[in-house]
Design a protein around this motif. Structure first.
Motif, short mmCIF file in Angstrom:
data_model
loop_
_atom_site.label_atom_id
_atom_site.label_comp_id
_atom_site.label_asym_id
_atom_site.label_seq_id
_atom_site.Cartn_x
_atom_site.Cartn_y
_atom_site.Cartn_z
N LEU A 35 0.80 -1.23 0.00
CA LEU A 35 0.00 0.00 0.00
C LEU A 35 0.83 1.27 0.00
O LEU A 35 0.29 2.35 -0.27
N GLN A 97 -2.70 -3.65 -6.38
CA GLN A 97 -3.81 -2.95 -5.73
C GLN A 97 -4.56 -2.07 -6.72
O GLN A 97 -5.78 -1.95 -6.64
N LEU A 101 -8.48 -2.24 -7.78
CA LEU A 101 -9.30 -1.04 -7.77
C LEU A 101 -10.11 -0.91 -9.06
O LEU A 101 -11.23 -0.39 -9.06
N SER A 107 -16.25 -2.56 -4.44
CA SER A 107 -15.78 -2.90 -3.10
C SER A 107 -15.76 -1.65 -2.23
O SER A 107 -15.76 -0.51 -2.71
N LEU A 108 -15.73 -1.87 -0.92
CA LEU A 108 -15.83 -0.74 0.01
C LEU A 108 -14.64 0.20 -0.14
O LEU A 108 -14.82 1.43 -0.22
N TRP A 109 -13.43 -0.34 -0.16
CA TRP A 109 -12.25 0.53 -0.21
C TRP A 109 -12.17 1.27 -1.54
O TRP A 109 -11.75 2.43 -1.58
N ALA A 110 -12.63 0.62 -2.64
CA ALA A 110 -12.64 1.30 -3.94
C ALA A 110 -13.66 2.43 -3.96
O ALA A 110 -13.41 3.50 -4.53
N SER A 111 -14.80 2.21 -3.33
CA SER A 111 -15.83 3.26 -3.28
C SER A 111 -15.36 4.46 -2.48
O SER A 111 -15.63 5.61 -2.84
N VAL A 112 -14.64 4.21 -1.38
CA VAL A 112 -14.14 5.31 -0.55
C VAL A 112 -13.10 6.14 -1.30
O VAL A 112 -13.15 7.37 -1.31
N LEU A 113 -12.17 5.45 -1.98
CA LEU A 113 -11.15 6.17 -2.74
C LEU A 113 -11.75 6.96 -3.89
O LEU A 113 -11.34 8.09 -4.17
N ARG A 116 -13.40 10.08 -2.70
CA ARG A 116 -12.46 11.07 -2.17
C ARG A 116 -11.57 11.68 -3.25
O ARG A 116 -11.31 12.89 -3.24
N TRP A 136 -2.66 7.26 -1.55
CA TRP A 136 -3.12 7.64 -2.88
C TRP A 136 -1.94 7.94 -3.81
O TRP A 136 -1.92 7.52 -4.96
#
Length: 285
Positions: A35, A97, A101, A107-113, A116, A136
């Motif tokens: 990451l 990663q 994406l 997915s949750l983490w993809a939606s958050v990124l 943002r 990022w």
């Protein structure tokens, strides 16, 4: 680093040193490298320490490194040792990663990124921005591998751009280049080149602007199911999915031209070495 310094006091064979390097020294940083983009100075320092340990250097003594660090980084099938470069391995992990994406946008983490950093565009078109986090910025570094190594498979041909995206697998750049100072629209989609009734190529109007190789490459491209969206594929894997191993090998062979392709680097047949390294020791009776 402290582990490496402690190991230098031990008397180990090269096989023992190889096991310690791959199982511990190169495995421990792999988790945060998934990451975070590590500084190049840190990666180079780790590469130097591992190289010194591999050649049996102890305390402050200096020993000759008979083979360059780049050659040691090749796989055993390519007459190397497989001691990965931390910088290239870091990039290959980050590209994995980025691949997730793209292929798992819900997915949750993809939606958050997305909410943002790129709410109004795709990840491949997203920009860094002025308030980018370390994560990022790291993902954008791994994204360059997909931009330069992956291709689009034509399905419904609604998203792929003719002159911008990589979609022709037989061309080095993955896309055609217009001849001369011809002004073209960067937003021209591949769907404009396909007859919607026959699903065949209708590109006679482009012939004056393309070289013969590019014209033939377009005609030789097979389109997929029109009910599906265009998808990103990694040509260096049979299933088309990105793997870290394949990504690292791509980085190794494309990193500023430092390492030539295996066919030029050695006269040993790659298939032969692959068989040799997979041989198993017969059981004792």
């Amino acid at each position: 680093m402290e582990k490496l310094k402690g190991w230098k006091k031990l008397t180990l064979s090269q096989a023992g040193r190889e096991i310690l390097i791959k199982a511990v020294a190169q495995a421990i940083p792999a988790y945060p490298m998934n990451l975070f983009k590590f500084p190049n100075s840190f990666c180079q320092e780790m590469d130097a320490l591992i190289s010194k340990f591999w050649w049996g250097q102890k305390q402050g003594e200096n020993r000759i490194h008979w083979v360059s660090r780049e050659k040691l980084g090749r796989s055993k099938e390519d007459c190397g040792i497989g001691l990965r470069s931390f910088t290239l391995f870091n990039d290959a992990l980050l590209a994995k990663q980025c691949w997730r994406l793209i292929v798992e946008p819900n997915s949750l983490w993809a939606s958050v990124l997305k909410a943002r950093y790129f709410p109004n565009c795709s990840f491949l078109k997203a920009k860094r921005g002025g308030r980018a986090s370390w994560i990022w910025s790291s993902l954008l570094a791994g994204r360059e591998i997909l931009r330069n190594g992956a291709h689009w498979q034509i399905m419904d041909d609604n998203d792929t751009r003719v002159w911008v995206d990589r979609w022709l697998t037989s061309l080095p750049l993955g896309k055609p280049l217009p001849l001369g100072p011809v002004q073209v629209s960067k937003n021209l989609k591949v769907k404009s080149l396909i007859c919607q009734e026959s699903r065949g190529w209708d590109i006679d109007f482009l012939k004056p602007f393309l070289v013969d190789a590019e014209f033939a490459a377009i005609l030789g491209t097979i389109t997929g199911d029109p009910l599906l969206k265009d998808r990103l594929i990694w040509l260096y894997e049979k299933r088309g999915s990105y793997l870290v191993k394949a990504g690292y090998y791509w980085c190794l062979t494309h990193s500023s031209g430092r390492i030539p392709p295996p066919s030029l680097a050695t006269n040993c047949p790659r298939a032969l070495w692959k068989i040799i390294w997979k041989l198993e020791t017969p059981p004792k009776i």
